[in-house]
Design an enzyme around this catalytic site. Structure first.
Site, short mmCIF file in Angstrom:
data_model
loop_
_atom_site.label_atom_id
_atom_site.label_comp_id
_atom_site.label_asym_id
_atom_site.label_seq_id
_atom_site.Cartn_x
_atom_site.Cartn_y
_atom_site.Cartn_z
N ASP A 172 -5.56 -2.32 0.83
CA ASP A 172 -6.67 -2.71 -0.05
C ASP A 172 -7.70 -3.64 0.62
OD1 ASP A 172 -6.35 -1.23 -2.43
OD2 ASP A 172 -4.73 -2.54 -3.07
N ASP A 217 3.38 9.43 -4.43
CA ASP A 217 3.22 9.42 -2.98
C ASP A 217 1.73 9.28 -2.70
OD1 ASP A 217 4.93 9.54 -0.55
OD2 ASP A 217 3.39 10.97 0.04
P1 ITT Z 1 7.72 4.34 -2.46
O1 ITT Z 1 7.88 5.56 -1.58
O2 ITT Z 1 9.01 3.64 -2.71
O3 ITT Z 1 6.96 4.62 -3.70
P2 ITT Z 1 6.01 3.41 -0.30
O4 ITT Z 1 5.21 2.16 -0.10
O5 ITT Z 1 6.93 3.85 0.82
O6 ITT Z 1 6.83 3.25 -1.67
P3 ITT Z 1 4.40 5.80 0.05
O7 ITT Z 1 5.37 6.48 0.97
O8 ITT Z 1 3.75 6.60 -1.03
O9 ITT Z 1 5.02 4.56 -0.70
O10 ITT Z 1 3.29 5.12 0.96
C1 ITT Z 1 2.09 4.73 0.41
C2 ITT Z 1 1.42 3.74 1.32
O11 ITT Z 1 0.01 4.00 1.28
C3 ITT Z 1 1.60 2.32 0.80
O12 ITT Z 1 2.77 1.73 1.34
C4 ITT Z 1 0.29 1.67 1.26
O13 ITT Z 1 0.39 1.33 2.60
C5 ITT Z 1 -0.72 2.79 1.12
N1 ITT Z 1 -1.34 2.77 -0.21
C6 ITT Z 1 -1.15 3.65 -1.24
N2 ITT Z 1 -1.84 3.28 -2.33
C7 ITT Z 1 -2.46 2.14 -2.01
C8 ITT Z 1 -3.30 1.27 -2.72
O14 ITT Z 1 -3.58 1.47 -4.00
N3 ITT Z 1 -3.77 0.19 -2.09
C9 ITT Z 1 -3.45 -0.05 -0.81
N4 ITT Z 1 -2.66 0.70 -0.06
C10 ITT Z 1 -2.16 1.80 -0.65
#
Ligand code: ITT
Length: 205
Positions: A157, A71
């Site tokens: 990013d 997350d």
């Molecule tokens: P899962 O829950 O299925 O893993 P998700 O995209 O819904 O996928 P999250 O609820 O953890 O995941 O949301 C994380 C969000 O934060 C992700 O969708 C991106 O918008 C942002 N994010 C996280 N890590 C990132 C990264 O390395 N680079 C860019 N954006 C990132």
């Protein structure tokens, strides 16, 4: 001996980075898609830790496998930590990152460099079949840029600027991003914990 790990994510961008980081574990890494099971997990936690544990546990309970989950999100200091745990849902789950990124740039219009500080946060949770749960957290500090830059990475990013690199995280190779990133740090810490546990279990045999 465990021969596979399920990674409870539906995010393809995350999954690519994760596969590269876990490559040397020598076990099969399956994504949710690879399991062929449809999951509808409600991420109703208030922290990255809570949501990561909710995802890992739900998939462990359905599969009986060792499950990891990520997350993560972007915290912008000027916006009091927004979008934070709501990063994926910010302006709606199906809204393109073009629009989300442009919107954040606009919300920071006129804000000087020193007030544009931000960080990516990642919490990795591991849910073991015997009920044990571990978490690991990683962060990367940066700034919100004035325009989108780069085609690599995913999500926010293109607007996440690293002053020490003179580029956005979307302009890094995946290897370099993993070396520096919130996800790389959290997942490498978790990998070491898992290796320690496996060694202990081997010794008990
Ligand atoms: P899962 O829950 O299925 O893993 P998700 O995209 O819904 O996928 P999250 O609820 O953890 O995941 O949301 C994380 C969000 O934060 C992700 O969708 C991106 O918008 C942002 N994010 C996280 N890590 C990132 C990264 O390395 N680079 C860019 N954006 C990132």
């Amino acid at each position: 001996m465990i021969d596979k790990i399920i990674f409870a994510t539906g995010n393809e961008g995350k999954m690519k980075e994760i596969r590269l980081i876990l490559e040397d574990l020598g076990v099969e890494i399956l994504s949710l898609k690879d399991t062929g099971i449809a999951f509808d997990i409600e991420e109703n936690g208030e922290t990255f830790e809570e949501n990561a544990v909710i995802k890992a546990k739900a998939v462990m309970q359905a599969t009986g496998a060792l499950v990891l989950a990520d997350d993560s999100g972007l915290e912008i200091d000027y916006l009091h930590g927004e979008p934070g745990v709501y990063s994926a849902r910010y302006l709606g789950e199906d809204t393109s990152y073009r629009i989300k990124n442009q919107n954040l740039i606009e919300r920071l219009e006129g804000v000087p460099d020193e007030k544009r500080t931000a960080r990516f946060v990642c919490v990795i949770a591991a849910a073991f079949p015997d009920g044990r749960v571990l978490t690991a957290r990683g962060t990367i500090e940066g700034m919100i840029g004035y325009e989108e830059r780069g085609k690599g990475g995913f999500g926010y990013d293109p607007i996440f600027w690293l002053p020490e690199c003179g580029c956005s995280t979307a302009e890094l190779t995946m290897e370099k991003k993993n070396e520096l990133s919130h996800r790389g740090k959290a997942l490498r810490a978790m990998k070491e914990e898992i290796k320690k546990l496996w060694k202990l279990e081997e010794r008990k045999k």
